[in-house]
Design a protein around this motif. Structure first.
Motif, short mmCIF file in Angstrom:
data_model
loop_
_atom_site.label_atom_id
_atom_site.label_comp_id
_atom_site.label_asym_id
_atom_site.label_seq_id
_atom_site.Cartn_x
_atom_site.Cartn_y
_atom_site.Cartn_z
N ASP A 149 0.86 -1.18 0.00
CA ASP A 149 0.00 0.00 0.00
C ASP A 149 0.89 1.24 0.00
O ASP A 149 1.43 1.61 1.04
N ARG A 150 1.05 1.82 -1.19
CA ARG A 150 1.81 3.06 -1.32
C ARG A 150 0.82 4.11 -1.81
O ARG A 150 0.48 4.15 -3.01
N PRO A 151 0.29 4.95 -0.88
CA PRO A 151 -0.75 5.91 -1.24
C PRO A 151 -0.42 6.73 -2.49
O PRO A 151 0.69 7.22 -2.65
N GLY A 152 -1.43 6.82 -3.37
CA GLY A 152 -1.27 7.56 -4.60
C GLY A 152 -0.41 6.88 -5.65
O GLY A 152 -0.18 7.42 -6.72
N GLU A 153 0.05 5.65 -5.36
CA GLU A 153 0.95 4.97 -6.29
C GLU A 153 0.53 3.54 -6.59
O GLU A 153 0.38 3.17 -7.76
N LEU A 154 0.31 2.71 -5.55
CA LEU A 154 0.07 1.28 -5.77
C LEU A 154 -0.66 0.65 -4.59
O LEU A 154 -0.36 0.94 -3.44
N ILE A 155 -1.62 -0.23 -4.92
CA ILE A 155 -2.26 -1.11 -3.94
C ILE A 155 -2.16 -2.51 -4.53
O ILE A 155 -2.52 -2.73 -5.68
N ALA A 156 -1.68 -3.47 -3.74
CA ALA A 156 -1.58 -4.86 -4.20
C ALA A 156 -2.17 -5.78 -3.15
O ALA A 156 -2.10 -5.49 -1.95
N TRP A 157 -2.78 -6.89 -3.58
CA TRP A 157 -3.43 -7.82 -2.67
C TRP A 157 -3.24 -9.25 -3.15
O TRP A 157 -2.85 -9.51 -4.26
N ARG A 158 -3.60 -10.17 -2.25
CA ARG A 158 -3.65 -11.60 -2.59
C ARG A 158 -4.72 -12.23 -1.72
O ARG A 158 -4.99 -11.77 -0.60
N SER A 159 -5.33 -13.28 -2.24
CA SER A 159 -6.36 -13.97 -1.46
C SER A 159 -5.71 -14.79 -0.35
O SER A 159 -4.55 -15.19 -0.44
N LEU A 160 -6.49 -15.01 0.68
CA LEU A 160 -6.02 -15.80 1.81
C LEU A 160 -6.28 -17.28 1.55
O LEU A 160 -7.19 -17.64 0.80
N PRO A 161 -5.50 -18.14 2.16
CA PRO A 161 -5.72 -19.59 1.99
C PRO A 161 -7.16 -19.96 2.37
O PRO A 161 -7.74 -19.40 3.29
N GLY A 162 -7.73 -20.89 1.59
CA GLY A 162 -9.09 -21.35 1.85
C GLY A 162 -10.16 -20.55 1.13
O GLY A 162 -11.34 -20.87 1.22
N SER A 163 -9.78 -19.51 0.39
CA SER A 163 -10.75 -18.70 -0.35
C SER A 163 -11.31 -19.50 -1.53
O SER A 163 -10.64 -20.39 -2.06
N GLU A 164 -12.53 -19.16 -1.97
CA GLU A 164 -13.15 -19.84 -3.12
C GLU A 164 -12.37 -19.57 -4.41
O GLU A 164 -12.41 -20.37 -5.34
N VAL A 165 -11.69 -18.43 -4.46
CA VAL A 165 -10.94 -18.03 -5.65
C VAL A 165 -9.51 -17.71 -5.23
O VAL A 165 -9.29 -16.97 -4.29
N ASP A 166 -8.55 -18.28 -5.96
CA ASP A 166 -7.15 -17.96 -5.74
C ASP A 166 -6.83 -16.76 -6.62
O ASP A 166 -6.91 -16.86 -7.85
#
Length: 106
Positions: free
Chosen positions: A14-31
């Motif tokens: 999370d770099r405000p005004g530049e980049l947001i990145a994420w990943r799903s947590l283990p056990g989620s319906e979608v990887d």
């Protein structure tokens, strides 16, 4: 095809005004994992968004291809959501013709 999928994700960058990145947590319906970059466009004013998304659809790529043919694949949904997001930022709402009279021929 009308099925709602849910997953939990964590923000990994999370770099405000530049980049947001994420990943799903283990056990989620979608990887899934992805990011949104906020870039200065080559012209004056505004912000360019660059979305990167990786996901493994339930039912595999064949199911995603069939969904895309019918206009309800993830890519279709993402494009529609980004258009709506742009409209909200620019106009404060999603323009609609609801409640407007229909034009008639004379």
């Amino acid at each position: 095809f009308g099925k709602k999928l849910t997953w939990e994700a964590e923000i990994i960058t999370d770099r405000p005004g530049e980049l947001i990145a994420w990943r799903s947590l283990p056990g989620s319906e979608v990887d899934t994992a992805g990011s949104v970059q906020f870039l200065d466009p080559p012209f004056q004013g505004g912000t360019e968004l660059r979305v990167t998304l990786k996901y493994d659809p339930p039912g595999g790529r064949l199911a995603e291809t069939v969904a895309h043919v019918f206009g309800c694949g993830l890519e279709d949904e993402l494009e529609a959501d980004l258009r709506d997001f742009k409209r909200i930022l620019e106009a404060g709402e999603i323009p609609t013709t609801a409640g407007q009279p229909r034009g008639g021929g004379a």
